[in-house]
Design a protein around this motif. Sequence first.
Motif, PDB file in Angstrom:
ATOM      1  N   PRO A 268       0.862  -1.775  -0.315  1.00 54.59           N
ATOM      2  CA  PRO A 268      -0.205  -0.318   0.051  1.00 54.59           C
ATOM      3  C   PRO A 268       0.755   1.076  -0.052  1.00 54.59           C
ATOM      4  CG  PRO A 268      -0.133  -0.715   2.324  1.00 54.59           C
ATOM      5  CD  PRO A 268       0.485  -1.946   1.275  1.00 54.59           C
ATOM      6  N   TRP A 269       2.297   1.102   0.697  1.00 52.44           N
ATOM      7  CA  TRP A 269       2.950   2.611   1.130  1.00 52.44           C
ATOM      8  C   TRP A 269       3.650   2.922  -0.150  1.00 52.44           C
ATOM      9  CZ3 TRP A 269      -0.621   3.145   4.275  1.00 52.44           C
ATOM     10  CH2 TRP A 269      -1.007   2.809   5.882  1.00 52.44           C
ATOM     11  N   LEU A 270       4.755   1.865  -1.218  1.00 50.04           N
ATOM     12  CA  LEU A 270       5.435   2.111  -1.729  1.00 50.04           C
ATOM     13  C   LEU A 270       6.290   3.292  -1.587  1.00 50.04           C
ATOM     14  CD1 LEU A 270       3.054   1.461  -4.714  1.00 50.04           C
ATOM     15  CD2 LEU A 270       4.922  -0.404  -3.761  1.00 50.04           C
ATOM     16  N   TYR A 271       6.336   4.342  -2.806  1.00 51.63           N
ATOM     17  CA  TYR A 271       7.589   5.337  -2.081  1.00 51.63           C
ATOM     18  C   TYR A 271       6.495   6.633  -2.453  1.00 51.63           C
ATOM     19  CZ  TYR A 271      11.160   2.409  -3.881  1.00 51.63           C
ATOM     20  OH  TYR A 271      12.248   1.582  -3.470  1.00 51.63           O
ATOM     21  N   HIS A 272       4.961   6.830  -1.333  1.00 51.28           N
ATOM     22  CA  HIS A 272       4.163   7.816  -1.240  1.00 51.28           C
ATOM     23  C   HIS A 272       4.334   7.990  -0.176  1.00 51.28           C
ATOM     24  CE1 HIS A 272       2.240   7.713  -5.173  1.00 51.28           C
ATOM     25  NE2 HIS A 272       2.289   7.015  -5.225  1.00 51.28           N
ATOM     26  N   ALA A 273       4.354   9.001  -0.372  1.00 53.64           N
ATOM     27  CA  ALA A 273       5.132  10.610   1.627  1.00 53.64           C
ATOM     28  C   ALA A 273       3.372   9.340   2.987  1.00 53.64           C
ATOM     29  CB  ALA A 273       4.923  11.489   1.311  1.00 53.64           C
ATOM     30  N   GLN A 274       2.442   9.324   2.271  1.00 52.42           N
ATOM     31  CA  GLN A 274       1.280   9.857   3.347  1.00 52.42           C
ATOM     32  C   GLN A 274       1.338  10.632   4.110  1.00 52.42           C
ATOM     33  OE1 GLN A 274       3.330   5.446   3.907  1.00 52.42           O
ATOM     34  NE2 GLN A 274       2.849   6.090   1.169  1.00 52.42           N
ATOM     35  N   LEU A 275       1.575  11.952   3.900  1.00 53.82           N
ATOM     36  CA  LEU A 275       1.523  13.187   3.986  1.00 53.82           C
ATOM     37  C   LEU A 275       0.598  13.536   4.727  1.00 53.82           C
ATOM     38  CD1 LEU A 275       5.462  14.115   3.919  1.00 53.82           C
ATOM     39  CD2 LEU A 275       4.494  12.679   6.063  1.00 53.82           C
ATOM     40  N   SER A 276      -0.663  13.467   3.553  1.00 55.84           N
ATOM     41  CA  SER A 276      -1.564  14.279   3.573  1.00 55.84           C
ATOM     42  C   SER A 276      -2.601  14.693   4.848  1.00 55.84           C
ATOM     43  CB  SER A 276      -2.636  13.495   2.310  1.00 55.84           C
ATOM     44  OG  SER A 276      -2.660  12.692   2.185  1.00 55.84           O
ATOM     45  N   ALA A 277      -2.762  13.137   4.940  1.00 53.69           N
ATOM     46  CA  ALA A 277      -3.855  13.488   6.259  1.00 53.69           C
ATOM     47  C   ALA A 277      -2.670  14.293   7.611  1.00 53.69           C
ATOM     48  CB  ALA A 277      -3.773  11.643   7.024  1.00 53.69           C
ATOM     49  N   ALA A 278      -1.330  14.008   7.277  1.00 55.81           N
ATOM     50  CA  ALA A 278      -1.198  14.980   8.898  1.00 55.81           C
ATOM     51  C   ALA A 278      -0.993  16.508   8.128  1.00 55.81           C
ATOM     52  CB  ALA A 278       0.176  14.674   8.513  1.00 55.81           C
ATOM     53  N   LEU A 279      -0.986  16.839   6.840  1.00 60.06           N
ATOM     54  CA  LEU A 279      -1.351  18.027   6.425  1.00 60.06           C
ATOM     55  C   LEU A 279      -2.472  18.550   6.366  1.00 60.06           C
ATOM     56  CD1 LEU A 279       0.878  18.104   3.194  1.00 60.06           C
ATOM     57  CD2 LEU A 279       1.356  19.972   4.940  1.00 60.06           C
ATOM     58  N   ASN A 280      -3.359  17.569   6.040  1.00 60.97           N
ATOM     59  CA  ASN A 280      -4.963  18.376   6.278  1.00 60.97           C
ATOM     60  C   ASN A 280      -5.680  18.630   7.742  1.00 60.97           C
ATOM     61  OD1 ASN A 280      -5.033  17.823   3.488  1.00 60.97           O
ATOM     62  ND2 ASN A 280      -6.128  16.172   3.129  1.00 60.97           N
ATOM     63  N   HIS A 395     -18.343  10.605  -4.213  1.00 62.86           N
ATOM     64  CA  HIS A 395     -17.708  11.630  -3.505  1.00 62.86           C
ATOM     65  C   HIS A 395     -18.476  11.072  -2.653  1.00 62.86           C
ATOM     66  CE1 HIS A 395     -18.339  14.902  -0.660  1.00 62.86           C
ATOM     67  NE2 HIS A 395     -19.400  15.138  -1.261  1.00 62.86           N
ATOM     68  N   ALA A 396     -19.143  10.751  -1.922  1.00 61.86           N
ATOM     69  CA  ALA A 396     -20.167  10.123  -0.278  1.00 61.86           C
ATOM     70  C   ALA A 396     -18.828   9.130  -0.109  1.00 61.86           C
ATOM     71  CB  ALA A 396     -21.297   9.721  -0.040  1.00 61.86           C
ATOM     72  N   TRP A 397     -18.460   7.887  -0.958  1.00 66.44           N
ATOM     73  CA  TRP A 397     -17.478   6.909  -0.775  1.00 66.44           C
ATOM     74  C   TRP A 397     -16.239   7.644   0.004  1.00 66.44           C
ATOM     75  CZ3 TRP A 397     -13.169   4.669  -2.981  1.00 66.44           C
ATOM     76  CH2 TRP A 397     -13.101   3.021  -2.571  1.00 66.44           C
ATOM     77  N   TYR A 398     -15.963   8.515  -1.241  1.00 66.87           N
ATOM     78  CA  TYR A 398     -14.331   8.616  -0.903  1.00 66.87           C
ATOM     79  C   TYR A 398     -14.456   9.737   0.526  1.00 66.87           C
ATOM     80  CZ  TYR A 398     -12.405   7.223  -5.510  1.00 66.87           C
ATOM     81  OH  TYR A 398     -11.603   6.653  -6.529  1.00 66.87           O
ATOM     82  N   LEU A 399     -15.160  10.198   0.512  1.00 62.99           N
ATOM     83  CA  LEU A 399     -15.493  11.142   1.825  1.00 62.99           C
ATOM     84  C   LEU A 399     -15.307  10.474   2.949  1.00 62.99           C
ATOM     85  CD1 LEU A 399     -15.052  14.428   2.957  1.00 62.99           C
ATOM     86  CD2 LEU A 399     -17.538  13.900   3.050  1.00 62.99           C
ATOM     87  N   SER A 400     -15.450   8.995   2.582  1.00 65.05           N
ATOM     88  CA  SER A 400     -15.989   8.546   4.328  1.00 65.05           C
ATOM     89  C   SER A 400     -14.782   7.317   3.909  1.00 65.05           C
ATOM     90  CB  SER A 400     -17.211   6.967   4.179  1.00 65.05           C
ATOM     91  OG  SER A 400     -18.612   7.929   3.123  1.00 65.05           O
ATOM     92  N   VAL A 401     -14.066   6.892   3.404  1.00 61.12           N
ATOM     93  CA  VAL A 401     -12.891   5.938   3.741  1.00 61.12           C
ATOM     94  C   VAL A 401     -11.856   6.047   3.363  1.00 61.12           C
ATOM     95  CG1 VAL A 401     -14.519   4.100   2.162  1.00 61.12           C
ATOM     96  CG2 VAL A 401     -12.702   5.656   1.282  1.00 61.12           C
ATOM     97  N   TYR A 402     -11.577   7.147   3.390  1.00 60.28           N
ATOM     98  CA  TYR A 402      -9.709   7.696   3.514  1.00 60.28           C
ATOM     99  C   TYR A 402     -10.287   8.691   4.823  1.00 60.28           C
ATOM    100  CZ  TYR A 402      -9.716   5.138  -1.045  1.00 60.28           C
ATOM    101  OH  TYR A 402      -9.518   4.397  -2.146  1.00 60.28           O
ATOM    102  N   VAL A 403      -8.645   8.142   5.648  1.00 57.23           N
ATOM    103  CA  VAL A 403      -8.433   9.152   6.955  1.00 57.23           C
ATOM    104  C   VAL A 403      -8.005  10.504   6.380  1.00 57.23           C
ATOM    105  CG1 VAL A 403      -7.700   7.393   8.117  1.00 57.23           C
ATOM    106  CG2 VAL A 403      -5.617   8.148   6.763  1.00 57.23           C
ATOM    107  N   ASP A 404      -7.797  10.958   5.592  1.00 56.11           N
ATOM    108  CA  ASP A 404      -7.511  12.623   4.501  1.00 56.11           C
ATOM    109  C   ASP A 404      -7.870  12.958   4.606  1.00 56.11           C
ATOM    110  OD1 ASP A 404      -7.505  10.974   2.478  1.00 56.11           O
ATOM    111  OD2 ASP A 404      -5.010  11.460   2.024  1.00 56.11           O
ATOM    112  N   ALA A 405      -8.963  12.472   3.915  1.00 56.43           N
ATOM    113  CA  ALA A 405     -10.651  12.924   3.536  1.00 56.43           C
ATOM    114  C   ALA A 405     -10.992  14.245   4.058  1.00 56.43           C
ATOM    115  CB  ALA A 405     -11.431  12.139   2.934  1.00 56.43           C
TER     116      ALA A 405
END
Length: 513
Positions: A268-280, A395-405
């Motif tokens: 799931p993570w690969l070379y991505h930052a996973q910083l969007s949740a902390a930024l948001n 839209h409702a699904w994306y807003l529901s499932v992602y921690v950075d949403a």
Amino acid sequence: MREPLRHLVLVLGDQLDLDASAFDGFDAARDAAWMAEAAEESTHVWSSQPRIAFFLAAMRHFAEALREQGRPLHYRRLDDAGTAASLAAQLRADVQRLRPSRLVLTRPGDWRVLQALQAVADDAGVPLELREDRHFYTTPADFAAHAQGRRSLRMEFFYREQRQRHGVLMDGREPLGGQWNYDVENREAFGPQGPGFDLPRPPRFEPDTLTRDVIALVRERFGSHPGRLDSFAWPLTRAQALQAMEAFMRERLPLFGPYQDAIWPGEPWLYHAQLSAALNLKLLTPREVIAAAEAEVRAGRVPLASGEGFIRQILGWREYVRGIYWTQMPGYAQANALDAHEDLPSWYWSGDTDMACLRDAIGQTLAHGYAHHIQRLMVTGLYALLLGVEPAQVHAWYLSVYVDAVEWVELPNTLGMSQYADGGLMASKPYIASGRYIDRQSPACRSCRYRPEQRTGERACPFTTLYWDFLLRHEARFARHPRLAQQVRNAARLDDAERAAILAAAKTLRRQR
């Protein structure tokens, strides 16, 4: 005896910043902060357990930080007796009890929340002072000035303006390296062996006592909601967010660029930052993240293509979608330019599908509350677009499932970029592709029962079937489109029998829920 309350500073779950504009001039002798956990924020869309736990745990840690600084705080927990179901109802009760002279609020990330809180203030006859969110480089007014007179809004032009205005990755008046972006260098896929055993892992933050209490609460109160919490390890404090940022800059940013579009099942993570949740949630500021990335580029530790690709997502795309949101709401949420009205398949909430790429992306999403941008745009989003799902449901699904949403960033990304529901306001074309695209970016097709090169027949890839169906259904709309006309002409060459077979196969797929 404490003086009468002057300012009640409202702090929302995505505003966890001790230096937020709402705290300007804060006087601990006369002012107080206010935070509330409200069930409605988890149920107005059926939020996943990882998303609920992330917001609640981060809020409770921030409340501790406020108290450590000696800032008076009125905090209402979800499990406190008498807690109201909505933010508005809880604020209404607390305004009556505390009788502040003024409410102070940094601009929220959600139009709905702003309207609800403004209504409480108006009903109570208490002024609500709305302050701009200086977490961002631009204000909604800045973006409105950029957008004025433009028939369409393109991120690339906006991004270049921001680079010049803020001096990011610039060499005098010219872009560093002589180019504005390096997309051509950033489209590699992993080889047959995948990313390898030396793939760096992002830091994990094991839940402390406070977080474990939140996880138990979420399992008890929201146990019927989608998602799982057994792998929950997100950064929840500023210190943890800074640690996550530093690890990314050092370990994964150098290869972020070439592999930012690549997918590998089970990774799931690969070379991505996973910083969007902390930024948001404002645990990090975009300025410090961009400055850190630029420093790595200038020091020669990170290739320019990787650094620029990462910075563009923050300085360009993130600021751009926020501008779209605040200049287009509230009508934007109802956009449906392609007249799409199918229901979202029920397996989007379970991952129970024979399509290997979707099974992996959705399963990962439910387990971690995370998927990277290509999985969102070109796997889950692409299938919904080709199927013709009503944009509001996507839209409702994306807003529901992602921690950075948070809605300001999720809604334009979904309706504008992913589903083309705004008719091209923010994206120059619908991002459509057949199963062959996924086959190039991921090995998922190798283990799938469907074949990406087949558009009809028992083993035809549903993405490929629906891709051709999309072109046939929207043939008139896109016949003269500068970026889709060639694809439409290819569809026009199909004979009547093949057209009928594609339309029949697509109809069968739409009946599968």
